[in-house]
Write an enzyme that holds these catalytic residues in place. Structure first.
Site, PDB file in Angstrom:
ATOM      1  N   TYR A 162      50.568  36.308  17.956  1.00 12.58           N
ATOM      2  CA  TYR A 162      49.920  37.533  17.491  1.00 12.58           C
ATOM      3  C   TYR A 162      48.526  37.237  16.949  1.00 12.58           C
ATOM      4  CZ  TYR A 162      48.731  41.582  14.672  1.00 12.58           C
ATOM      5  OH  TYR A 162      48.062  42.652  14.127  1.00 12.58           O
ATOM      6  N   LYS A 166      44.948  38.679  18.569  1.00  9.71           N
ATOM      7  CA  LYS A 166      43.934  39.477  17.877  1.00  9.71           C
ATOM      8  C   LYS A 166      42.574  38.776  17.904  1.00  9.71           C
ATOM      9  CE  LYS A 166      44.730  42.888  16.313  1.00  9.71           C
ATOM     10  NZ  LYS A 166      44.875  44.252  16.892  1.00  9.71           N
TER      11      LYS A 166
END
Length: 337
Positions: A162, A166
């Protein structure tokens, strides 16, 4: 300017729904993307829950477009006539994916797909919702606060899919803006742990932790520290980033203040939530459980500064404690509804 049309991607999400509420309050017309028309009633219900009691129905001020970040279909229609885009949507898995590219590729390609479609539609500015995950990870612990000048080191320690998604998605967006933007400005908002009033079943991982505390689902509290921000203030910052001339080409960390410990949050809930906080554990866990999507973050403190957003945009977020208590009270209210 009142009446202008803004596209919000991911309106069924926690941050996206609050952005829609704020835009409508300021007199904008909003179009939001959903992957299926079946989600429209859910989004309308969340927006109603976030608006003041007695507010007029959204009517034609809130419309919907079907578009998926993984395909080109629908984006030209979604962006037609839009002055601005708040690109809030991004994949967030319940756990670590089997392959990191299962998360990285959709996040990066989805951001680029929206930027290309926005450029083609003549959109004035895109505000990309990134994350503090793109700012303060992969570095040795330091007393110096992380700011917008810092980028996560995706090759550093304590990395997960994750955080990498990002970071790489935001970097790709800036590269596109620099090389192919052709007049469409880019601004980025990097929120820390997002708390605040829940409007429906979709909310952040931070709020899931508060839910577990209230339910007594944890035997104790891990030795975690993280910065906090209220979702209403994240929405406010998106609007400031959308309209302020000074925001063009800038990124802004969204944090209410410096870090809180998980223990401080638990004690706050225990002391301020009355009977609803009776099951909250306050004993710190001695083990080194793996948390936060597989990254060991125990005893790690990432100091954070939002001085830039306050100075440049005049942003004034609620205190940490108010954000946490608003979260808990909304969860209790929904459970009792």
């Amino acid at each position: 300017m009142s009446g202008e049309l803004v596209l919000v991607t991911g309106g069924s999400g926690f941050v996206g729904a609050h952005c829609i509420v704020r835009l409508l309050e300021e007199g904008y017309r909003v179009r939001t993307t959903v992957r299926s028309p079946a989600r429209e009633p859910d989004v309308r219900a969340m927006v109603r829950a976030g608006r003041p009691e007695g507010a007029a129905d959204t009517g034609d001020d809130l419309t919907f477009a079907v578009a998926d970040l993984g395909a080109d279909d629908g984006w030209a229609e979604a962006l037609a006539g839009c002055a601005y885009v708040l690109h809030v949507a991004s994949p967030f898995p319940p756990g670590e994916p089997e392959h990191e590219d299962d998360l990285i590729v959709p996040a990066r390609d989805g951001a680029l797909r929206v930027l290309r479609a926005a450029r083609a539609a003549g959109v004035r500015r895109v505000v990309l919702t990134s994350s503090f995950g793109a700012v303060g990870y992969g570095h040795p612990q330091s007393d110096k606060p992380f700011t917008e000048e810092t980028w996560t080191d995706v090759d550093g320690p304590g990395m997960n899919a994750y955080v990498k998604s990002k970071t790489l998605a935001e970097r790709a967006a800036w590269e596109f803006a620099a090389g192919e933007g052709s007049g469409t400005e880019l601004t980025v908002v990097n929120p820390v742990g997002v708390f605040g009033p829940v409007l429906g079943p979709d909310y952040s991982a931070s709020i899931a932790l508060v839910r577990q505390l209230l339910d007594g689902a944890m035997p104790g509290v891990p030795r975690m520290h993280f910065a906090v921000v209220d979702v209403r203030d994240v929405a406010d910052l998106h609007l400031l980033a959308m309209t302020s001339p000074a925001a063009a080409g800038e990124r802004f960390v969204a944090a209410a203040g410096d870090v809180m410990s998980f223990h401080e949050i638990a004690v706050l809930l225990k002391e301020r939530m009355g009977e609803d906080g009776a099951r909250v554990p306050t004993r710190e866990l001695p083990d080194r459980s793996r948390v936060e999507g597989g990254v060991t973050n125990l005893d790690v403190i990432r100091h954070t500064s939002s001085e830039k957003a306050r100075r440049v945009l005049g942003w004034r977020p609620r205190p940490n404690e108010e954000a946490v208590l608003a979260t808990a009270r909304s969860l209790v209210r929904i459970a009792g509804a």
